[in-house]
Design an enzyme around this catalytic site. Structure first.
Site, PDB file in Angstrom:
ATOM      1  N   CYS A 105       2.239  -9.073  -1.873  1.00  0.00           N
ATOM      2  CA  CYS A 105       0.776  -9.188  -1.867  1.00  0.00           C
ATOM      3  C   CYS A 105       0.165  -8.045  -2.658  1.00  0.00           C
ATOM      4  CB  CYS A 105       0.237  -9.122  -0.441  1.00  0.00           C
ATOM      5  SG  CYS A 105       0.529 -10.607   0.504  1.00  0.00           S
ATOM      6  N   ILE A 106      -0.974  -8.298  -3.253  1.00  0.00           N
ATOM      7  CA  ILE A 106      -1.690  -7.239  -3.969  1.00  0.00           C
ATOM      8  C   ILE A 106      -3.177  -7.410  -3.704  1.00  0.00           C
ATOM      9  CG2 ILE A 106      -1.630  -8.611  -6.100  1.00  0.00           C
ATOM     10  CD1 ILE A 106      -1.685  -5.948  -7.654  1.00  0.00           C
ATOM     11  N   CYS A 143      -8.285  10.244  15.042  1.00  0.00           N
ATOM     12  CA  CYS A 143      -7.592   9.776  13.843  1.00  0.00           C
ATOM     13  C   CYS A 143      -6.124  10.171  13.932  1.00  0.00           C
ATOM     14  CB  CYS A 143      -8.248  10.390  12.606  1.00  0.00           C
ATOM     15  SG  CYS A 143      -7.923   9.452  11.113  1.00  0.00           S
ATOM     16  N   SER A 187      -1.928 -16.962  -6.739  1.00  0.00           N
ATOM     17  CA  SER A 187      -3.288 -17.491  -6.753  1.00  0.00           C
ATOM     18  C   SER A 187      -3.781 -17.480  -8.193  1.00  0.00           C
ATOM     19  CB  SER A 187      -4.190 -16.590  -5.918  1.00  0.00           C
ATOM     20  OG  SER A 187      -4.349 -15.343  -6.570  1.00  0.00           O
ATOM     21  N   HIS A 225     -13.452   8.468  17.094  1.00  0.00           N
ATOM     22  CA  HIS A 225     -12.071   8.035  17.347  1.00  0.00           C
ATOM     23  C   HIS A 225     -11.095   9.168  17.009  1.00  0.00           C
ATOM     24  CE1 HIS A 225     -11.510   7.537  13.005  1.00  0.00           C
ATOM     25  NE2 HIS A 225     -10.228   7.334  13.232  1.00  0.00           N
ATOM     26  N   GLU A 238       5.970 -12.637  -6.016  1.00  0.00           N
ATOM     27  CA  GLU A 238       6.303 -13.760  -5.145  1.00  0.00           C
ATOM     28  C   GLU A 238       5.414 -14.940  -5.502  1.00  0.00           C
ATOM     29  OE1 GLU A 238       6.739 -12.685  -0.997  1.00  0.00           O
ATOM     30  OE2 GLU A 238       5.899 -14.616  -0.400  1.00  0.00           O
ATOM     31  N   CYS A 296      -6.914   6.208   8.668  1.00  0.00           N
ATOM     32  CA  CYS A 296      -5.871   5.573   9.486  1.00  0.00           C
ATOM     33  C   CYS A 296      -6.048   4.058   9.597  1.00  0.00           C
ATOM     34  CB  CYS A 296      -5.845   6.199  10.875  1.00  0.00           C
ATOM     35  SG  CYS A 296      -7.290   5.835  11.908  1.00  0.00           S
TER      36      CYS A 296
HETATM   37 ZN   LIG Z   1      -8.850   7.414  11.542  1.00  0.00          ZN
END
Ligand SMILES: [Zn+2]
Length: 298
Positions: free
Chosen positions: A155-156, A69, A193, A67, A189, A54
């Site tokens: 973005c990659i 999830c 870079s 936690h 885009e 997550c």
């Molecule tokens: Zn999790």
């Protein structure tokens, strides 16, 4: 901004980190030194523990283990699968928290804009590698749901432990394939870079020479036709052909008129890998940009 750092890139900003910033993340079995600052809440410093499923982040390993999830796994809709990896399309509007966490994580390894204030207008394509210990988060690319500039990728990112396995090429190939299915000619885009440019140049070279080799010997091909057939925008094709020394100027326009033997020599000299990383048979479903929704029939 399309950006992918390769395995040899230097973590230029790591040495500039203040003690109050995050210095490394723990993700699955990996402990990864971060490269850049990311706007996590200020109480998170130095070590950050991130859930692979997550992407929730915690201060300690014990907090991560306990936690709750949230959400299913894998997230989103599978759009690609082969024997080594799967790619899942996630709508930023529907999975806002997950995508926010994804952007925060990616900013640790990207030095330009990766955290959006308008996440709901983006789609995220998350790459999970198939391993003996289950599906592992490798990276992703994002794109605007509707790009007026013809950007098929914003973005990659491929996380450092997974670089050198052509996962970046796989993501780029999928971004073009999704665009092609939507009848779109486009590109990443800008600005790219240096690392992002390196990755896209490798893809452009492979796509363009493969297309040239499909034609019979000494065919005359216009840039517009190559763009139409590859989905790569004209300026990127123009750059690639010029870069490879395959461009000619004839009667006031650019054309490609080269023998297959010449193309094959260029392939050999430039070490161009002709085989794609993506298995086209692995593409499933349709992109969210298409008008109908008969996913289950594909
Ligand atoms: Zn999790």
């Amino acid at each position: 901004m399309g950006k992918k750092a390769n395995a040899n890139a230097q973590p230029a900003a790591a040495s500039d980190k203040s003690p109050r910033q995050i210095t490394q993340i723990h993700l699955g079995s990996h402990r990864i030194a971060v490269w850049y600052a990311s706007p996590y809440p200020s109480e998170y410093q130095q070590d950050l523990y991130i859930c692979e499923r997550c992407l929730k982040y915690t201060k300690t390993a014990s907090a991560l283990h306990t936690h709750a999830c949230q959400g299913g796994y894998p997230r989103g809709r599978k759009i690609y699968e082969d024997g080594t990896a799967g790619v899942y399309e996630i709508d930023g509007k529907q999975e806002l928290l997950y995508c926010q966490n994804l952007c925060l994580l990616s900013k640790l390894f990207l030095d330009q804009k990766t955290v959006y204030y308008d996440i709901g207008s983006f789609l995220f394509y998350v790459l999970l590698a198939r391993t003996p210990r289950g599906l592992k988060f490798v990276g992703y690319f994002s794109k605007e749901k509707s790009s007026v500039d013809g950007n098929l990728l914003a973005c990659i990112l491929v996380l450092p432990p997974f670089r050198g396995q052509n996962f970046g090429q796989l993501l780029i190939e999928i971004s073009y394939e999704l665009a092609r299915r939507d009848g779109m000619v486009g590109g990443p885009e800008q600005p790219l870079s240096p690392q992002g440019f390196h990755s896209f140049r490798a893809y452009w070279r492979r796509a363009v020479v493969n297309e040239l080799l499909k034609d019979g010997d000494m065919q005359i091909v216009s840039l517009a036709r190559l763009a139409e057939r590859t989905g790569i925008r004209t300026e990127d094709i123009l750059f690639t052909l010029d870069d490879l020394g395959l461009l000619e100027f004839w009667r006031g326009r650019h054309i490609v008129c080269v023998a297959n033997e010449t193309v094959r020599r260029v392939v050999s000299e430039r070490w161009i890998r002709l085989a794609p990383r993506m298995d086209i048979e692995g593409m499933v479903g349709r992109s969210a940009g298409t008008s109908d929704c008969d996913d289950d029939t594909l």
